[in-house]
Design an enzyme around this catalytic site. Structure first.
Site, PDB file in Angstrom:
ATOM      1  CB  CYS B  77      44.328  17.469   2.728  1.00  0.00           C
ATOM      2  SG  CYS B  77      45.216  16.232   1.756  1.00  0.00           S
ATOM      3  CG  HIS B 175      41.640  18.679  -1.072  1.00  0.00           C
ATOM      4  ND1 HIS B 175      42.435  19.660  -0.527  1.00  0.00           N
ATOM      5  CD2 HIS B 175      42.434  17.604  -1.232  1.00  0.00           C
ATOM      6  CE1 HIS B 175      43.664  19.198  -0.367  1.00  0.00           C
ATOM      7  NE2 HIS B 175      43.690  17.950  -0.786  1.00  0.00           N
ATOM      8  CD  GLU B 177      40.351  22.597  -0.721  1.00  0.00           C
ATOM      9  OE1 GLU B 177      39.609  22.084   0.129  1.00  0.00           O
ATOM     10  OE2 GLU B 177      41.560  22.323  -0.830  1.00  0.00           O
TER      11      GLU B 177
END
Lengths: 251, 194
Positions: B77, B175, B177
């Protein structure tokens, strides 16, 4: 293409989910982490946790819950309920929340939005607005819709955007709990007025209500609680039907 | 395997740590130069505002260290944006690893872009096993345009770089994650295939 988001909302009290949930495959219907994991698996795009506890232990319990949710699920989630300071937000983000949602505290002290945006960035600050129609105009209400103000919904939404909020979560108190559909006229007006994403909340009862709020309400995301908790609508089925209606969704 | 997440006080890194843990690895947070240099894999996270994040990197001297790292580095990001030459956000210079200027989305789309979008045109082993048009989660107001270093693109009113690569440096705008199973697979590729 950016997809429309489906967001189940979990009400939390003292670290447990409240209101009923009707998941037969849950070992413990009150465990928010377990419920969150099921929603993530079923295709929810995001989750919102709304903390309604009023105890002094609230902060610690909520931070622990956020930590366990972040540890377990691999989709984004927002935490709201009684957040009123930079310190509150700092604790929640450090424990793994992706976004926080502020509501009454922002109306009482609008500078809070600027302070949070300056410290954490727009992307994680959601401003929730509860409103209902009073004599034909939409007025902002506080404390979960209980306390009326003279503030106009659209004026406030514009101010919230100008102060740097990344997203608006609009709940129509007139529609919430009715299962008669979202407040699409007000939503469409909001969505045209501001250039940040708008999440529709209040009134979901059927799949067609979601279709309507994306098509007519111009919503970027739709939030609902009981229709998901009671399995009246399965997220997979919902998304398949939205796709058939030509609405971009992640499947 | 020693995995270090660069800790420079910019944003939420707990989620990345957890995502790595779910893959069966441990990551440490560190701002220690030696520890970062000695890692097998380095993750360079970031959320928030570009110029203040760059100021933090400069204050700790990490702005000089990161571009010289030799092991695989993954910027996520804002981390990816800071690896570019400059950013329009706060008019700041970046680390200059990718020869790109990060700019703001036009007013024709809602800013920030928040939600799930598709990646296409994917290249390199970072995306090994990932189908074209997979969905990934993004939250951003600024983007890196297309370039020879682009290894995945996405479309939000215009086509932009969803991922970049140059030598040992990788960057993803999304992202991983938070991008469900697709994101976990991409992180796993970075840790085990790259």
């Amino acid at each position: 293409m950016l997809t429309k988001r489906i967001i189940p909302c979990l009400d939390i009290k003292d670290g447990r989910t409240v209101k009923g949930v009707n998941f037969v495959d849950l070992r413990d219907a009150g465990d928010p982490v377990e419920l969150a994991a099921i929603y993530a698996k079923e295709g929810a795009d995001e989750l919102v946790f709304l903390d309604i506890s009023a105890t002094e232990e609230k902060r610690k319990t909520l931070a622990e819950l956020v930590y366990h949710v972040a540890e377990t699920i691999n989709i984004p989630f927002t935490v709201g309920g009684g957040i009123s300071s930079v310190e509150d937000v700092d604790i929640l983000l450090k424990n793994g929340a992706d976004k926080v949602s502020i509501n009454s505290s922002a109306v009482k002290r609008p500078e809070l939005i600027n302070e949070l945006v300056a410290k954490f960035g727009s992307q994680c600050i959601v401003v929730a607005i509860d409103a209902k129609q009073v004599n034909g105009s939409w007025k902002v209400h506080l404390v979960g819709g209980k306390v009326p103000t003279e503030i106009d919904l659209f004026d406030w939404a514009k101010e919230v955007e100008e102060r740097g909020a990344g997203e608006i979560l609009f709940t129509s108190m007139d529609h919430d709990g009715t299962k008669n559909g979202f407040a699409n006229d007000a939503l469409a007006k909001l969505s045209d007025l501001v250039n940040i994403p708008v999440i529709a909340s209040g009134g979901a009862g059927s799949v067609s209500h979601f279709t309507d709020t994306f098509k007519n309400g111009k919503a970027d995301a739709a939030l609902a609680a009981s229709v998901f908790h009671f399995k009246e609508i399965e997220i997979n089925d919902l998304k398949n039907e939205l796709k058939e209606e030509g609405i971009p969704v992640r499947i | 395997m020693k995995i270090v997440i660069i800790d420079y006080g910019a944003g939420n890194i707990q989620s990345i740590k957890f995502a790595i843990k779910r893959l069966g690895f441990e990551a440490v947070l560190s701002h220690d130069v030696m520890e970062i240099q000695n890692a097998d894999k380095v993750i360079f996270p970031g959320v928030g505002e570009a110029s203040s994040a760059m100021a933090k990197l400069r204050a700790s001297g990490l702005d000089k260290i990161i571009p010289q790292l030799k092991q695989p580095v993954l910027g996520i990001c804002l981390g990816m944006q800071l690896m570019c030459k400059s950013s329009e956000e706060g008019n700041t210079l970046g680390l200059g690893i990718f020869d790109l200027d990060v700019v703001k989305f036009p007013k024709t789309v809602k800013v920030p872009q928040i939600g799930w979008n598709q990646i296409t045109g994917i290249k390199t082993d970072l995306f090994k096993g990932i189908p074209d048009k997979s969905y990934i989660y993004l939250v951003h107001s600024f983007y890196a345009p297309l370039d020879v270093e682009t290894i995945a693109t996405s479309d939000y009113g215009l086509i932009y770089s969803a991922a970049l690569q140059k030598d040992n440096f990788f960057g993803v705008q999304f992202h991983p994650e938070k991008s469900s199973d697709v994101g976990s697979e991409i992180l796993k590729n970075f840790l085990t295939v790259i």
